[in-house]
Design an enzyme around this catalytic site. Structure first.
Site, PDB file in Angstrom:
ATOM      1  N   GLY A   9       0.700  -1.141   0.187  1.00 39.84           N
ATOM      2  CA  GLY A   9      -0.050  -0.081  -0.021  1.00 39.84           C
ATOM      3  C   GLY A   9       0.745   1.224   0.039  1.00 39.84           C
ATOM      4  CD  GLN A  13      -3.874  10.937   4.050  1.00 39.24           C
ATOM      5  OE1 GLN A  13      -4.719   9.846   4.415  1.00 39.24           O
ATOM      6  NE2 GLN A  13      -3.956  12.183   4.366  1.00 39.24           N
ATOM      7  CG  ASP A  35      -0.445   0.392  -3.552  1.00 35.02           C
ATOM      8  OD1 ASP A  35      -1.639  -0.109  -4.350  1.00 35.02           O
ATOM      9  OD2 ASP A  35      -0.452   1.514  -2.854  1.00 35.02           O
ATOM     10  CB  ILE A  36      -3.355  -3.103  -6.100  1.00 31.32           C
ATOM     11  CG1 ILE A  36      -3.836  -4.105  -6.923  1.00 31.32           C
ATOM     12  CG2 ILE A  36      -4.051  -1.988  -6.049  1.00 31.32           C
ATOM     13  CD1 ILE A  36      -4.886  -5.175  -6.176  1.00 31.32           C
ATOM     14  NE  ARG A  37      -4.313   3.033  -6.161  1.00 33.12           N
ATOM     15  CZ  ARG A  37      -3.579   4.218  -5.482  1.00 33.12           C
ATOM     16  NH1 ARG A  37      -3.097   4.886  -6.183  1.00 33.12           N
ATOM     17  NH2 ARG A  37      -4.001   4.279  -4.295  1.00 33.12           N
ATOM     18  CE1 TYR A 143      -9.946   1.438   7.936  1.00 37.74           C
ATOM     19  CE2 TYR A 143     -10.780   3.051   9.483  1.00 37.74           C
ATOM     20  CZ  TYR A 143      -9.700   2.559   8.772  1.00 37.74           C
ATOM     21  OH  TYR A 143      -8.460   3.074   8.794  1.00 37.74           O
ATOM     22  CE  LYS A 147      -7.320  -0.303   9.857  1.00 40.00           C
ATOM     23  NZ  LYS A 147      -5.988  -0.957   9.119  1.00 40.00           N
TER      24      LYS A 147
HETATM   25  N1  SER Z   1      -9.006   8.468   8.654  1.00 38.31           N
HETATM   26  C1  SER Z   1      -9.729   7.238   8.757  1.00 38.31           C
HETATM   27  C2  SER Z   1     -10.930   7.294   7.913  1.00 38.31           C
HETATM   28  O1  SER Z   1     -11.689   8.251   8.128  1.00 38.31           O
HETATM   29  C3  SER Z   1      -9.771   6.666   9.951  1.00 38.31           C
HETATM   30  O2  SER Z   1      -9.014   5.839  10.270  1.00 38.31           O
HETATM   31  O3  SER Z   1     -11.587   6.327   7.610  1.00 38.31           O
END
Ligand code: SER
Length: 312
Positions: A9, A13, A35-37, A143, A147
């Site tokens: 990755g 960012q 990375d994948i791209r 998400y 995590k």
């Molecule tokens: N910055 C992330 C998001 O907004 C949080 O880990 O998904």
């Protein structure tokens, strides 16, 4: 000989800036970006790069063997807003990539792992102000669920198999080199781009939504620091709370107005408001401070000055 490092990755960012920082420290040839791209020109020209899918164990193993990789930074993930749209894809990417790396370490093919967690591990029942390291964690986003599960697995692999995995719960990250993609805290980057281009910004969160944030330099510093810390100092193998600043959209817009007085903001909250509402407003990071000396350098004023100067 210097150690060899693989970043998965690397074009994202965080990955982009982490690649530059690790190359600066350990030498360009020692740090394999993947990375994948493909990433931006600066990244692609800065050292070795491999096209690599973080969910493909065999492909990662090949690269690890070829370059005699010792450390892996797993930065590939689907972030909060995108994950709400593609729950199964997010779960598959976020979990399978983690298992691939944890299993490589369990098999002793690599010796150290960095895996980022997030403030998204917390949920609506978590105390919102000064959220402690250990508290109620009932994430309500795809998400966040990935995590939090990931944290449990990191801790498990450390306890059961002695895997040296290290992790930080990043707040929203603000940077100018590479755009974030698909997060809820992305507004705090977009706003600077729009302030310079149009002198106005329509925010997808309400004006008083306070979230924990951090300037990228601090995030990179923390990441490299925790990876260099002596094993004995690390007491937490799920993930460390980390903090720098907290602010609302109204406050960041005020800080921009100090440089661009006619900047205007308005608000049109969308589905990301519910995600933000489930997250803490501020984070207690005393454990990271105590165990490995973490301290942030950038507050909102300094972040705004850096962002506007570098985006100009
Ligand atoms: N910055 C992330 C998001 O907004 C949080 O880990 O998904």
């Amino acid at each position: 000989m210097q150690k060899s490092i693989l970043i998965l990755g690397a074009c994202g960012q965080i990955g982009t800036e982490l690649t530059f920082a690790l190359r600066e420290k350990y030498g360009s040839e020692q740090v394999i970006a993947s990375d994948i791209r493909e990433g931006n020109e600066n990244l692609m020209n800065s050292g070795p790069f491999e096209l690599l899918d973080a969910t493909n164990y065999d492909a990662i193993e090949d690269v690890v063997m070829h370059y005699e990789i010792e450390e892996v930074y797993l930065m590939a993930a689907m972030l909060s807003a995108t994950a709400e749209k593609f729950p199964m894809r997010a779960w598959n990417l976020n979990m399978n990539s983690l298992f691939n790396i944890l299993n490589l370490a369990k098999e002793k093919k690599i010796s150290k792992v960095f895996w980022p967690s997030s403030i998204a591990v917390f949920g609506p029942n978590t105390p919102t102000e000064n959220t402690p390291q250990h508290t109620i964690m009932e994430p309500s986003t795809v998400y966040g669920i990935s995590k939090q599960s990931g944290e449990r697995w990191c801790s498990y692999y450390f306890e059961k198999y002695g895997v040296d995995v290290r992790s930080i719960r990043y707040p929203g990250l603000i940077s100018y080199k590479t755009l974030p993609g698909g997060g809820t805290t992305d507004y705090a980057v977009e706003i600077y781009h729009k302030a310079l281009a149009d002198k106005k910004y329509t925010c997808f969160l309400k004006e008083d939504t306070k979230l924990p944030m951090m300037f990228m330099d601090d995030a990179i510093k923390a990441t490299m620091h925790i990876m260099e810390t002596e094993v004995a100092s690390l007491k937490i193998r799920s993930s460390y709370n980390l903090a720098a600043m907290s602010f609302t959209p109204a406050e960041i817009s005020k800080s921009i107005q100090e440089h661009i007085p006619d900047f205007e903001i308005d608000y049109q909250p969308d589905f990301r408001q519910a995600i933000a509402d489930s997250w803490p407003s501020s984070i207690d990071d005393t454990k990271a401070n105590k165990d490995w000396g973490w301290k942030a350098n950038f507050d909102l004023g300094r972040t705004t000055a850096e962002m506007l100067k570098n985006l100009k």
